[in-house]
Design a protein around this motif. Sequence first.
Motif, PDB file in Angstrom:
ATOM      1  N   GLU A  28       0.843  -1.195   0.000  1.00  0.00           N
ATOM      2  CA  GLU A  28       0.000   0.000   0.000  1.00  0.00           C
ATOM      3  C   GLU A  28       0.872   1.236   0.000  1.00  0.00           C
ATOM      4  OE1 GLU A  28      -2.886   0.244   3.096  1.00  0.00           O
ATOM      5  OE2 GLU A  28      -3.810  -1.631   2.498  1.00  0.00           O
ATOM      6  N   ASN A  52      -0.463  -0.571 -15.759  1.00  0.00           N
ATOM      7  CA  ASN A  52      -1.349  -0.071 -16.817  1.00  0.00           C
ATOM      8  C   ASN A  52      -2.790  -0.557 -16.696  1.00  0.00           C
ATOM      9  OD1 ASN A  52      -0.581  -2.626 -17.314  1.00  0.00           O
ATOM     10  ND2 ASN A  52       0.101  -2.302 -19.407  1.00  0.00           N
ATOM     11  N   TYR A  53      -3.122  -1.324 -15.680  1.00  0.00           N
ATOM     12  CA  TYR A  53      -4.481  -1.867 -15.567  1.00  0.00           C
ATOM     13  C   TYR A  53      -5.069  -1.439 -14.227  1.00  0.00           C
ATOM     14  CZ  TYR A  53      -7.930  -5.609 -14.765  1.00  0.00           C
ATOM     15  OH  TYR A  53      -9.059  -6.329 -14.444  1.00  0.00           O
ATOM     16  N   LEU A  54      -6.120  -0.620 -14.280  1.00  0.00           N
ATOM     17  CA  LEU A  54      -6.809  -0.172 -13.068  1.00  0.00           C
ATOM     18  C   LEU A  54      -7.871  -1.207 -12.741  1.00  0.00           C
ATOM     19  CD1 LEU A  54      -7.359   2.175 -11.006  1.00  0.00           C
ATOM     20  CD2 LEU A  54      -8.970   3.043 -12.650  1.00  0.00           C
ATOM     21  N   ILE A  55      -7.621  -2.021 -11.709  1.00  0.00           N
ATOM     22  CA  ILE A  55      -8.587  -3.074 -11.373  1.00  0.00           C
ATOM     23  C   ILE A  55      -9.848  -2.446 -10.802  1.00  0.00           C
ATOM     24  CG2 ILE A  55      -9.038  -5.131 -10.012  1.00  0.00           C
ATOM     25  CD1 ILE A  55      -6.074  -5.605  -9.871  1.00  0.00           C
ATOM     26  N   HIS A  71      -6.785   0.129  -6.856  1.00  0.00           N
ATOM     27  CA  HIS A  71      -6.003  -1.095  -7.005  1.00  0.00           C
ATOM     28  C   HIS A  71      -5.448  -1.114  -8.423  1.00  0.00           C
ATOM     29  CE1 HIS A  71      -8.405  -2.207  -3.508  1.00  0.00           C
ATOM     30  NE2 HIS A  71      -7.433  -3.040  -3.220  1.00  0.00           N
ATOM     31  N   GLU A  73      -2.663  -2.843 -11.304  1.00  0.00           N
ATOM     32  CA  GLU A  73      -1.880  -4.024 -11.627  1.00  0.00           C
ATOM     33  C   GLU A  73      -1.114  -3.773 -12.912  1.00  0.00           C
ATOM     34  OE1 GLU A  73      -3.863  -7.621 -12.863  1.00  0.00           O
ATOM     35  OE2 GLU A  73      -2.476  -8.846 -11.712  1.00  0.00           O
ATOM     36  N   VAL A  75       0.032  -5.463 -16.299  1.00  0.00           N
ATOM     37  CA  VAL A  75      -0.322  -6.624 -17.114  1.00  0.00           C
ATOM     38  C   VAL A  75       0.930  -7.410 -17.498  1.00  0.00           C
ATOM     39  CG1 VAL A  75      -1.304  -7.305 -19.329  1.00  0.00           C
ATOM     40  CG2 VAL A  75      -2.422  -5.574 -17.962  1.00  0.00           C
ATOM     41  N   ARG A  78       2.702  -8.302 -13.600  1.00  0.00           N
ATOM     42  CA  ARG A  78       1.788  -8.916 -12.638  1.00  0.00           C
ATOM     43  C   ARG A  78       2.067  -8.519 -11.195  1.00  0.00           C
ATOM     44  NH1 ARG A  78      -2.577  -9.555 -15.085  1.00  0.00           N
ATOM     45  NH2 ARG A  78      -2.324 -10.548 -17.069  1.00  0.00           N
ATOM     46  N   LEU A  80       1.064  -5.918  -8.025  1.00  0.00           N
ATOM     47  CA  LEU A  80      -0.133  -5.180  -7.611  1.00  0.00           C
ATOM     48  C   LEU A  80       0.266  -4.081  -6.640  1.00  0.00           C
ATOM     49  CD1 LEU A  80      -2.722  -7.934  -6.795  1.00  0.00           C
ATOM     50  CD2 LEU A  80      -3.338  -5.813  -7.830  1.00  0.00           C
TER      51      LEU A  80
END
Lengths: 152, 375
Positions: A28, A52-55, A71, A73, A75, A78, A80
């Motif tokens: 965090e 590049n991926y907003l969960i 959160h 992540e 891609v 991998r 977080l």
Amino acid sequence: MLNKQELTDIIRSLIPETEFPDGTQLLEVIVPAEKYFSLVEKLKSDQKLSFNYLISQTAVDFLSHMTVVCHLESVEFRHLIVVKVLLTDRENPTIDSLTALYPTAEYFEREIFDLFGIRFNNHPNLKRLFLEDDYGYPLRKDFRDEINIIER
Amino acid sequence: MSEEIIKDVMVGENEDYIINMGPQHPSTHGVLRLEVCLKGETVKYLIPHIGYIHRGIEKMCEADTYQQLIHLTDRMDYLSAHMNNEAVCLCVEDALQVEIPERVKYIRTILDELNRIASHQLWWCAFGMDLGALTSFFYGLRDREHILDIFEESFGSRLLHSFVMPGGLMHDVHPNFQKRTKEFIKYFRKKLPEYDQLLTGNIIFQNRAKGIGYMSRETAIGYGVTGPSGRGSNFACDVRKIAPYGAYDKVQFNEILGTGCDTFARYQVRMAEMWESMNIIEQLIDNIPEGDYTAKMKPIIKLPAGEYFRRVETARGELAVYVVSDGNKTPYRMKFRTPNFSNLFVLNTLASGHKIADLIAISGSLDLVIPDIDR
């Protein structure tokens, strides 16, 4: 995939104002509201991090303050990370929008605005998503609805 | 004079129509309203309006114990009820650090895959109907019935079974469960090629589905489109591979990735996933270990104060549960990141510039379940 310590070191060198609380399930990072957008921008564009991926993006109301929680992540790698911003002003909470970085943030932010009343700067279309305009903000802890909600 | 009046009434060439599709339109698969701006028959842009079935599940969860709120998660994505239950249970088990029995992991995984097949079958029925093929509806529902019968025998309900509980299962599965599941796999392995004969190879179907609704890999990642829809655009987002839960680390299976990025690619991914799900079930069904159906749990579950985050792969994509606990028996805040919420909003990008009939095909290929969006 970088481990928690390597991620911490890289992010500290990017934005020194960040804090890393101990004993959390995922890594965090707590960031001041004015540095929020620039941190996420760097998290996304940095070659080694590439978040590049907003969960998901959401908010939590703690009565003394509110937090916006993202959160993220990567891609490719991998890993977080959870980005948190503390907002102490509950009357008129405002924060920057992430829509320019992640198109999906537009709708997560509309949902947060709808349920928590947090306003987002530079948002293209900040309207309520589910409820009517005069409903109040139901996920705030001081929300009262005497007709529909029974207090236990 | 009369000519002038007629000219006023006639619609000019540059005029746009705004048409509301829904909320009671059969092809939106639920109470979704799309505000579609049309020029002639071509979609210029569309704005989804949601909230018609918003029940405030996240707010209700704050007043319920962890055993009670399992029943609310069924009602989000009712076609992947089992996976929704499992997401919350994994969160609770993580927080309490309970070691669940191997038997439970195997049964949960088998049920996950059975549920995925049932969901994809219903999607296949409805997708055929969206494109005007009535026969597919009968084929799909005929075979789905076999799975629902297995569910009914074991759980007493067909759709919303709330069978997974924190720590294990509600009760043990029916003694016939293994036998009937094996029978179903044997049956469906013969029937699935019929699906391909009916639709996949059909030239009319292919012309309707190919080359429309192009979604690049960057669009899929940016909008957070997961599940078979995202994998049709070569976005590797299968949570079963990224962060295995249940017995997924004990089985061999492939993550199906398509490279076509169009409606037909998303169709092919789902068809291949049904084969893959059957492979997973076959690897597990004969090896279910004996043992308890649940770990020892206290009657009142109190999570230690803190935050917990778990993800599972439902039939439509990635479901993430984020729980904030303050040490009480009810969660302080519960957030569901549902797959359909993110999948819906890419529709404007995909459908702009296509004909209105293609809009139906594109929204069908995203496989939307509306209660999952509104929660």
